[in-house]
Design an enzyme around this catalytic site. Structure first.
Site, PDB file in Angstrom:
ATOM      1  CB  CYS A   1      -0.955  -0.026   1.192  1.00 41.86           C
ATOM      2  SG  CYS A   1      -2.240  -1.277   1.015  1.00 41.86           S
ATOM      3  CD  GLU A   2       4.167   3.454   1.461  1.00 38.41           C
ATOM      4  OE1 GLU A   2       4.210   4.536   0.847  1.00 38.41           O
ATOM      5  OE2 GLU A   2       4.216   3.352   2.697  1.00 38.41           O
TER       6      GLU A   2
END
Length: 428
Positions: free
Chosen positions: A350-351
């Site tokens: 989640c980046e």
């Protein structure tokens, strides 16, 4: 592969989905993905090419452990007679455990602790590469508690632009590494005051992934001029450490690595007449192109402006693209001809930075396809983390048609083994 060329390293291609004689589809099917795979043959060939280029010199190759610190990789270095360039007590323990003699280990790095210095002295390493006056005093103090004498080289910062990425350039005046020649001159002038440090070496390292000989040539000529000055002033040297930094081919058709023979010729010319030992610290050069990261396509996501190829590998497995905007060639491991398609190649972390490539043209992919991220043998597994609670991936060593698991895939239980609820409360 040529004994001295860096341009003939093995590559995985769609038409040849094998690496060091091992079928990558079968390997991934048996061990799962993501998976690091290293070619022992490629590593041995790269070592042999460099050793051949240095023939006739009193030179010791000290592999930079940080590039890939797996014990099996270090074992290949030990088997070939290499030493180790370390930057921590952990790397010291790894090198020794792999069979690299302490007498072939040099300790670099700007932040050596007293405990690390003490451990290195106890092991009997060859020498310390000293980065600051405070560190020199620390080595003197710790060696004094042992009534020992530490061999040391001063790392000089020659203020040379290595023409590489800013985050891996180490030889400019603004970088944190080494000291100026003027400061090093003062150290030698005052070295008689050192009772437990034998200051008799020079060290220089200007950066990594260097693809041009000129920075090496300029740095080494500055080192040579200082060496001759020191000798004339009555300060003979036992060693000159020329560092590492030789670049590799990350991008086929664009990166042109330096030939080992050409590099050795620059060292020979710059340091002609030096009668001490030469030390070299290659890391990436020996292992990068010998490794691939195998990964499968999870899905294709059609965005409003971009088409995303989502892999099961992520930035926690291979950080270089996120950290350095580094290019790695990516190839489908499939002989089937397919039309081209353009993707942003991303992972599931989640980046937004969890991106391996942007706007990359590849043969059209489908969920489940096996891909190989090339040039992943250096600064891949050694920089990996468990970010997003993703366990560390497995590593395997390939050798002429066979393989051995050299790090098993981490389990969830192993990942959290050192954690515990806050129960044993204590006052400081």
């Amino acid at each position: 592969m040529s004994a001295s060329s860096a341009n003939d390293s093995p590559r995985v291609t769609a038409a040849q989905p094998a690496f060091d004689g091992v079928d990558l589809h079968a390997l991934a099917g048996r061990l799962g993905t993501p998976l690091y795979a290293y070619s022992a043959t490629a590593i041995r060939q790269r070592i042999a090419g460099l050793q051949t280029a240095l023939a006739g010199l009193d030179a010791t190759i000290c592999y930079a452990v940080k590039a890939n610190s797996n014990l099996a990789i270090l074992g290949l270095m030990a088997d070939a007679g290499l030493g180790a360039d370390i930057v921590s007590a952990g790397e010291l323990k790894r090198a020794l455990a792999a069979g690299i003699p302490a007498a072939r280990i040099v300790f670099s790095g700007v932040g050596k602790t007293d405990d690390e210095i003490d451990a290195a002295l106890e092991a009997g390493i060859a020498r310390f590469n000293v980065e600051s006056l405070d560190e020199l005093h620390a080595i003197e103090r710790v060696a004094g508690t042992r009534s020992a004498t530490a061999n040391a080289a001063v790392r000089i910062n020659p203020d040379v632009d290595a023409l590489t990425h800013a985050k891996i350039s180490t030889g400019r005046a603004e970088n944190k590494f080494g000291v100026s020649i003027a400061e090093a001159r003062r150290w030698f002038a005052e070295r008689a005051q050192l009772r437990h440090v034998r200051l008799d070496g020079l060290h220089v390292h200007i950066g990594s992934q260097i693809l041009d000989l000129d920075p090496f040539r300029l740095a080494l000529h500055r080192v040579a001029a200082f060496w001759r000055e020191l000798v004339q002033a009555g300060h003979p040297l036992a060693s000159i450490d020329v560092g590492g930094g030789l670049g590799v081919r990350y991008r086929a058709g664009q990166d042109q690595p330096i030939d080992a023979g050409d590099y050795a010729a620059v060292v020979r010319e710059a340091l002609a007449g030096f009668d001490g030992r030469l030390l070299l610290e290659p890391g990436r050069y020996l292992v990068a192109e010998a490794g691939v990261l195998l990964t499968r396509v999870l899905r294709i996501k059609e965005g409003t402006e971009r088409r995303f190829l989502v892999l099961d590998a992520a930035m926690n497995d291979l950080l270089r693209p996120s950290l350095y905007d580094a290019w790695h060639d990516i190839v489908p491991v499939s002989p089937e001809p397919r039309p081209p398609a353009t993707y942003d190649v991303v992972g599931p972390v989640c980046e937004t930075g969890d991106t391996f490539a942007r706007g990359r043209e590849l043969p059209e992919c489908a969920p489940g396809d096996l891909l190989a991220i090339q040039g992943a043998g250096a600064y891949g597994a050694s920089m990996a983390s468990t970010y997003n609670s993703r366990p560390l991936v497995a590593e395997v060593l390939l050798d002429e048609g066979r393989y051995a698991v050299i790090r098993r895939r981490q389990t969830y239980e192993e990942m959290v083994a050192g954690e515990q609820p806050a129960q044993d409360w204590q006052a400081p």
